[in-house]
Scaffold this active site. Structure first.
Site, short mmCIF file in Angstrom:
data_model
loop_
_atom_site.label_atom_id
_atom_site.label_comp_id
_atom_site.label_asym_id
_atom_site.label_seq_id
_atom_site.Cartn_x
_atom_site.Cartn_y
_atom_site.Cartn_z
CB ALA A 189 -2.72 10.17 9.62
N GLY A 246 -11.29 16.71 -6.81
CA GLY A 246 -12.42 17.60 -6.63
C GLY A 246 -12.20 18.89 -7.40
CB THR A 274 -12.28 14.48 4.28
OG1 THR A 274 -13.33 14.98 3.41
CG2 THR A 274 -11.28 13.70 3.44
NE ARG A 322 55.32 -15.02 18.39
CZ ARG A 322 55.74 -13.96 17.72
NH1 ARG A 322 54.86 -13.15 17.16
NH2 ARG A 322 57.03 -13.69 17.61
CD GLU A 348 -14.52 15.08 -3.05
OE1 GLU A 348 -13.71 14.37 -3.67
OE2 GLU A 348 -14.18 15.91 -2.18
NE ARG A 356 -6.24 4.61 -5.85
CZ ARG A 356 -5.97 5.74 -6.49
NH1 ARG A 356 -5.42 5.70 -7.68
NH2 ARG A 356 -6.23 6.90 -5.94
N GLY A 379 -6.67 6.59 7.11
CA GLY A 379 -6.93 5.59 6.08
C GLY A 379 -5.83 4.56 5.95
CD GLN A 435 -12.22 8.99 9.88
OE1 GLN A 435 -11.06 9.11 9.50
NE2 GLN A 435 -13.26 9.29 9.09
CG ASN A 454 -10.05 20.75 -2.75
OD1 ASN A 454 -9.38 21.63 -2.22
ND2 ASN A 454 -10.72 19.84 -2.07
#
Length: 455
Positions: free
Chosen positions: A9, A140, A79, A438, A154, A15, A11, A73, A169
């Site tokens: 998770a 891939g 990957t 009132r 790939e 796009r 990235g 990362q 894949n």
């Protein structure tokens, strides 16, 4: 056997053209990464590590209630590099690790179970998920020698023959943890993109004589989301699955195409759902309810026999055989009793409403405790805010609140009381009293003619 999972998770997802990480975009009301995590849990994988990178803090915020751990990362170098970043999580463990992408929310729980079972049963070093597609462009390719998986190539690295292969894949794997850790040390980035591919681990293991397996599944199971178009496609697929599940469980959906039900929503049999409804979060709708058109219900519990029309109910409870709407707004932390009536243009906020109480129209009740058997006239307002703090109103059982009444909090109205229409109540009304607050009516004789307004 010990089982754990890595969820990729890290990235941003260029796009999808968004300022938030791709994996946080929702499908059927839930973030894609949380679909993946929850599917892992439902497949009896308890130890889940999420590999984060771009927008790491946002991803942690949206997943922290799922009891997961994290690996970072910092650079997105493929990957294989992502999995390398999780070495600290994997080291010292003996068993199986499943690796799934955080942008692939459609994988069925039984598919995950099948993948794990095949891997363990065949004593594979690696087992991957695949699917046959008419147009595998961008995916891939799985290269076989008979029934054996030889390697994964790939798309951008395929030669002319490999481009003709239509077994793709799915980028979902099981690995023997020790074999995976050993292979990660041998990964190279000698390819067109200069990245470390997890798929190359398959070739490394194969060259070492390890057993590589594959489980073929439906293409829908494998779909990843890389654009808004694909996000809409995933939404439609999952919505259809969810609706079909409820139909098979005895729920009537008048028009499934316009019915939007979250993946965690539960609905009892013989409930009828009309078009243009949205059910979200952890909503539970019991048996024999009628949900007429145009409702949004989120994180709420709806008891048996309730009828709701064109209303919004958020984080609240509705008791048995109560009717709500049209155009009612039940705000969070509200609880409506059984056999009650919440009518048109009524707003309830952080209040309890007793059994059999009727709030039929044009009324606001906020921060209040209302007893059973009460009746609210049109135009009643609980004035719960003094400009600085919210204050509480308590109304006893069997009270009658006349039309156009203001109840200025904090105030208490006892059991079996009557409040005259047009009153503004600022002090306690004792049990059995009639309250009139009132101005006295005064008629000025001939005023219209004297002012020259006679027509």
């Amino acid at each position: 056997m010990y089982k754990c999972a890595l969820v990729l998770a890290a990235g941003q997802g260029k796009r999808i053209k968004s300022d938030i990480p791709k994996v946080l975009h929702k499908v059927c009301g839930k973030e894609m990464v949380n679909h993946v995590i929850d599917n892992m849990r439902n497949a009896n994988i308890e130890d889940v590590n999420v590999i984060i990178g771009k927008g790491a803090e946002l991803v942690k915020k949206e997943t922290e209630n799922r009891n997961v751990s994290y690996s970072l990362q910092e650079e997105q170098l493929g990957t294989g590099h992502a999995v390398k970043c999780a070495k600290g999580f994997l080291e010292g463990k003996d068993g199986v690790v499943a690796i799934f992408a955080g942008d692939a929310p459609l994988t069925k729980i039984e598919t995950i179970n099948n993948l794990m079972e095949e891997h363990i049963l065949k004593k594979n070093s690696a087992t991957l998920l695949s699917a046959y597609v008419e147009d595998p462009t961008g995916y891939g390719r799985i290269i076989r020698d008979g029934d054996e998986v030889v390697k994964i190539v790939e798309h951008k690295d395929c030669n002319e023959e490999e481009l003709k292969v239509n077994e793709m894949n799915a980028a979902m794997y099981c690995f023997d943890i020790k074999d995976l850790l050993s292979s990660l040390e041998k990964l190279s980035n000698d390819n067109n993109q200069g990245e470390y591919y997890l798929t190359d681990v398959i070739g490394i293991l194969k060259n070492e004589g390890k057993r590589i397996g594959a489980v073929v599944t439906d293409y829908e199971d494998t779909i990843g989301v890389n654009s808004r178009v694909q996000l809409a496609e995933a939404e439609e697929i999952l919505r259809n699955r969810i609706n079909e599940k409820h139909l098979n469980n005895g729920v009537t959906l008048i028009d499934p195409r316009t019915t939007y039900i979250g993946v965690d929503v539960k609905i009892g049999k013989d409930t009828i759902v009309y078009p243009n409804n949205i059910f979200e979060g952890n909503t539970v709708i019991a048996e024999n309810c009628t949900i007429l058109q145009g409702c949004r219900i989120k994180d709420s519990i709806i008891a048996k026999g309730v009828e709701i029309q064109s209303s919004v109910i958020l984080e609240s409870r509705i008791g048995e055989n109560t009717t709500v709407g049209p155009f009612a707004y039940i705000r969070p932390e509200s609880s409506i009793g059984k056999d009650a009536r919440i009518g048109d243009f009524v707003e309830i906020k952080k209040s309890t409403i007793g059994d059999g109480t009727k709030v039929s129209h044009l009324t606001y009740i906020g921060d209040a405790e209302v007893g059973s058997g009460c009746n609210f006239g049109c135009g009643t307002v609980v004035v719960n805010y003094d400009g600085k703090t919210k204050n509480k109103t308590i109304i006893g059982d069997n009270s009658f609140i006349g039309c156009n009444t203001n109840l200025v909090s904090p105030v208490e109205v006892g059991d079996n009381t009557y409040i005259a229409a047009g009153s503004t109540i600022t002090s306690k009304v004792e049990e059995g009293d009639l309250a009139i607050a009132r101005a006295k009516q005064r008629n000025i004789k001939g005023w219209v003619e004297k002012k020259g307004l006679m027509k």
